[in-house]
Design a protein around this motif. Structure first.
Motif, PDB file in Angstrom:
ATOM      1  N   LEU A   1     -30.038   2.034  62.393  1.00 39.85           N
ATOM      2  CA  LEU A   1     -30.182   3.484  62.324  1.00 39.85           C
ATOM      3  C   LEU A   1     -28.962   4.113  61.665  1.00 39.85           C
ATOM      4  O   LEU A   1     -29.091   4.981  60.789  1.00 39.85           O
ATOM      5  N   SER A   2     -27.786   3.692  62.057  1.00 38.15           N
ATOM      6  CA  SER A   2     -26.551   4.244  61.509  1.00 38.15           C
ATOM      7  C   SER A   2     -26.463   4.024  60.004  1.00 38.15           C
ATOM      8  O   SER A   2     -26.196   4.964  59.240  1.00 38.15           O
ATOM      9  N   GLU A   3     -26.697   2.796  59.572  1.00 40.07           N
ATOM     10  CA  GLU A   3     -26.584   2.485  58.148  1.00 40.07           C
ATOM     11  C   GLU A   3     -27.672   3.163  57.327  1.00 40.07           C
ATOM     12  O   GLU A   3     -27.435   3.599  56.192  1.00 40.07           O
ATOM     13  N   PHE A   4     -28.870   3.265  57.882  1.00 36.53           N
ATOM     14  CA  PHE A   4     -29.951   3.917  57.152  1.00 36.53           C
ATOM     15  C   PHE A   4     -29.611   5.381  56.897  1.00 36.53           C
ATOM     16  O   PHE A   4     -29.725   5.874  55.761  1.00 36.53           O
ATOM     17  N   LEU A   5     -29.182   6.104  57.927  1.00 34.99           N
ATOM     18  CA  LEU A   5     -28.826   7.507  57.744  1.00 34.99           C
ATOM     19  C   LEU A   5     -27.648   7.666  56.790  1.00 34.99           C
ATOM     20  O   LEU A   5     -27.638   8.564  55.937  1.00 34.99           O
ATOM     21  N   ARG A   6     -26.655   6.800  56.920  1.00 35.11           N
ATOM     22  CA  ARG A   6     -25.477   6.906  56.053  1.00 35.11           C
ATOM     23  C   ARG A   6     -25.847   6.684  54.593  1.00 35.11           C
ATOM     24  O   ARG A   6     -25.410   7.434  53.710  1.00 35.11           O
ATOM     25  N   THR A   7     -26.670   5.684  54.309  1.00 34.45           N
ATOM     26  CA  THR A   7     -27.042   5.408  52.918  1.00 34.45           C
ATOM     27  C   THR A   7     -27.950   6.490  52.353  1.00 34.45           C
ATOM     28  O   THR A   7     -27.865   6.814  51.166  1.00 34.45           O
ATOM     29  N   ARG A   8     -28.823   7.076  53.190  1.00 32.91           N
ATOM     30  CA  ARG A   8     -29.673   8.174  52.687  1.00 32.91           C
ATOM     31  C   ARG A   8     -28.820   9.409  52.387  1.00 32.91           C
ATOM     32  O   ARG A   8     -29.061  10.116  51.404  1.00 32.91           O
ATOM     33  N   ARG A   9     -27.828   9.672  53.222  1.00 29.56           N
ATOM     34  CA  ARG A   9     -26.948  10.830  52.982  1.00 29.56           C
ATOM     35  C   ARG A   9     -26.104  10.613  51.734  1.00 29.56           C
ATOM     36  O   ARG A   9     -25.873  11.552  50.946  1.00 29.56           O
ATOM     37  N   ALA A  10     -25.657   9.383  51.513  1.00 30.46           N
ATOM     38  CA  ALA A  10     -24.770   9.091  50.381  1.00 30.46           C
ATOM     39  C   ALA A  10     -25.465   9.266  49.033  1.00 30.46           C
ATOM     40  O   ALA A  10     -24.810   9.523  48.025  1.00 30.46           O
ATOM     41  N   ARG A  11     -26.782   9.161  49.000  1.00 28.99           N
ATOM     42  CA  ARG A  11     -27.468   9.238  47.707  1.00 28.99           C
ATOM     43  C   ARG A  11     -27.744  10.680  47.272  1.00 28.99           C
ATOM     44  O   ARG A  11     -28.168  10.913  46.131  1.00 28.99           O
ATOM     45  N   LEU A  12     -27.520  11.662  48.161  1.00 29.04           N
ATOM     46  CA  LEU A  12     -27.755  13.061  47.829  1.00 29.04           C
ATOM     47  C   LEU A  12     -26.468  13.725  47.346  1.00 29.04           C
ATOM     48  O   LEU A  12     -25.415  13.564  47.968  1.00 29.04           O
ATOM     49  N   LYS A  13     -26.550  14.459  46.283  1.00 27.63           N
ATOM     50  CA  LYS A  13     -25.430  15.255  45.794  1.00 27.63           C
ATOM     51  C   LYS A  13     -25.604  16.708  46.248  1.00 27.63           C
ATOM     52  O   LYS A  13     -26.737  17.163  46.461  1.00 27.63           O
ATOM     53  N   PRO A  14     -24.507  17.447  46.401  1.00 28.55           N
ATOM     54  CA  PRO A  14     -24.635  18.847  46.841  1.00 28.55           C
ATOM     55  C   PRO A  14     -25.589  19.661  45.976  1.00 28.55           C
ATOM     56  O   PRO A  14     -26.389  20.457  46.487  1.00 28.55           O
ATOM     57  N   GLU A  15     -25.506  19.454  44.652  1.00 27.41           N
ATOM     58  CA  GLU A  15     -26.375  20.238  43.768  1.00 27.41           C
ATOM     59  C   GLU A  15     -27.850  19.901  43.958  1.00 27.41           C
ATOM     60  O   GLU A  15     -28.726  20.703  43.609  1.00 27.41           O
ATOM     61  N   ASP A  16     -28.144  18.708  44.510  1.00 30.97           N
ATOM     62  CA  ASP A  16     -29.536  18.338  44.757  1.00 30.97           C
ATOM     63  C   ASP A  16     -30.177  19.229  45.817  1.00 30.97           C
ATOM     64  O   ASP A  16     -31.398  19.402  45.837  1.00 30.97           O
ATOM     65  N   VAL A  17     -29.358  19.772  46.713  1.00 31.08           N
ATOM     66  CA  VAL A  17     -29.880  20.551  47.837  1.00 31.08           C
ATOM     67  C   VAL A  17     -29.386  21.993  47.808  1.00 31.08           C
ATOM     68  O   VAL A  17     -29.448  22.703  48.812  1.00 31.08           O
ATOM     69  N   GLY A  18     -28.862  22.436  46.657  1.00 27.81           N
ATOM     70  CA  GLY A  18     -28.455  23.824  46.514  1.00 27.81           C
ATOM     71  C   GLY A  18     -27.131  24.181  47.137  1.00 27.81           C
ATOM     72  O   GLY A  18     -26.874  25.366  47.420  1.00 27.81           O
TER      73      GLY A  18
END
Length: 304
Positions: free
Chosen positions: A21-38
């Motif tokens: 669970l920890s690694e899954f959330l960390r890797t999903r968060r790492a792939r998003l850039k700030p500009e991707d989410v405004g």
């Protein structure tokens, strides 16, 4: 052809669900850039890849402390609504959302079935035989085990009956046998698909010792498997196109469809077909006409 594979090694301890669970959330968060989410990007002042925890928490509408606990693997008492919010903030696919839910809120009743031998009903084996004229087809189960197949599948993919039961497993074939690297024109995509399926399986059955033993074996023996496993990518691919390099008939372009058998404990039926009138369709016709000779002469699978 429906024997249940046994593990090559003694079953190891179950996978650590909290670490998953920890690694899954960390890797999903790492792939998003700030500009991707405004969100504003502060450039050189950013010390972590992707979003910060506080940014993700803000997007999901939860406190930073709450999200931090979740990302540290503590998913106890997390609600479905919070998981939905986090999934939206992370822009998860449906498969990733389901995987997150399995990791954070495991269903206890799944522990027992995970270790149970999977069986293929007689009617399903008969169904495989009825498709044998031109349709390669097989039934697979958990851990990517190959449980039953027809003669055309053996002619296209290799005679699995020549293998020990424990070796009839897509992950072992793809990562540990050179002939399957030669068979798949886009071998890297096939390898990625297999690992993504195993990740989904690990989320559903984290206490399955056979799965843990398989992951451990492949991690030791294959650098490529270790690299793909570390990405924590999950994906369900129920249809598509595969290009094969067959030793007897040359290149084949085949469409596949995979059907989950809802009442059969996680089994799936996968079929392949070629577009009518194409060289691939003619190649399948030739393989069907050659019968057992095609399997023996063209794609015999060496024993372990």
């Amino acid at each position: 052809m429906d024997e249940q594979p046994e593990p090559v090694h003694e079953p190891s301890a179950a996978l650590d669900r909290r670490a998953e669970l920890s690694e899954f959330l960390r890797t999903r968060r790492a792939r998003l850039k700030p500009e991707d989410v405004g969100l504003p990007d502060f450039g050189r002042h950013r010390r972590v890849p992707g979003l910060r925890r506080e940014e993700l928490a803000q997007l999901a509408g939860v406190s930073v402390a709450y999200y931090t606990r979740l990302e540290q693997g503590n998913g106890r008492n997390v609600s479905a609504e919070v998981l939905d919010s986090i999934a939206r903030a992370l822009r998860l696919t449906d498969a990733e959302h389901a995987h997150l839910t399995h990791l954070a809120k495991p269903k206890q009743h799944k522990k027992k079935p995970a270790a149970r031998t999977q069986q293929v009903r007689g009617a399903l084996r008969q169904l495989l035989d009825t498709m044998d004229g031109s349709v390669p087809a097989y039934i697979s189960g958990r851990r990517s085990d190959i449980l039953a197949w027809n003669r055309m599948a053996a002619a296209v993919f290799g005679d699995w009956s020549e293998l020990p039961a424990q070796e009839r497993n897509w992950a072992r074939l793809v990562f540990l046998r050179p002939e399957y690297r030669d068979l798949y024109v886009e071998w890297e995509q096939k390898a990625y698909d297999i690992v993504s399926f195993l990740r989904m399986d690990a989320g559903c059955y984290p206490d399955d010792p056979r799965l843990s033993a398989l992951v451990g074996e492949l991690s030791v023996k294959s650098e490529e498997f270790r690299r793909l496993w570390a990405t924590h990518d999950v994906k369900e691919k129920s249809y598509g196109v595969k290009r094969l390099r067959h030793p007897l008939v040359g290149e084949l372009t085949l469409s596949f469809e995979s059907f989950r058998l809802a009442d059969d404990d996680g089994l799936a039926l996968t079929t392949y077909h070629a577009e009518p009138g194409t060289p691939s369709a003619e190649a399948l016709r030739l393989l069907a006409s050659w019968g057992a000779d095609a399997t023996r002469a063209g794609h015999s699978t060496p024993s372990a």
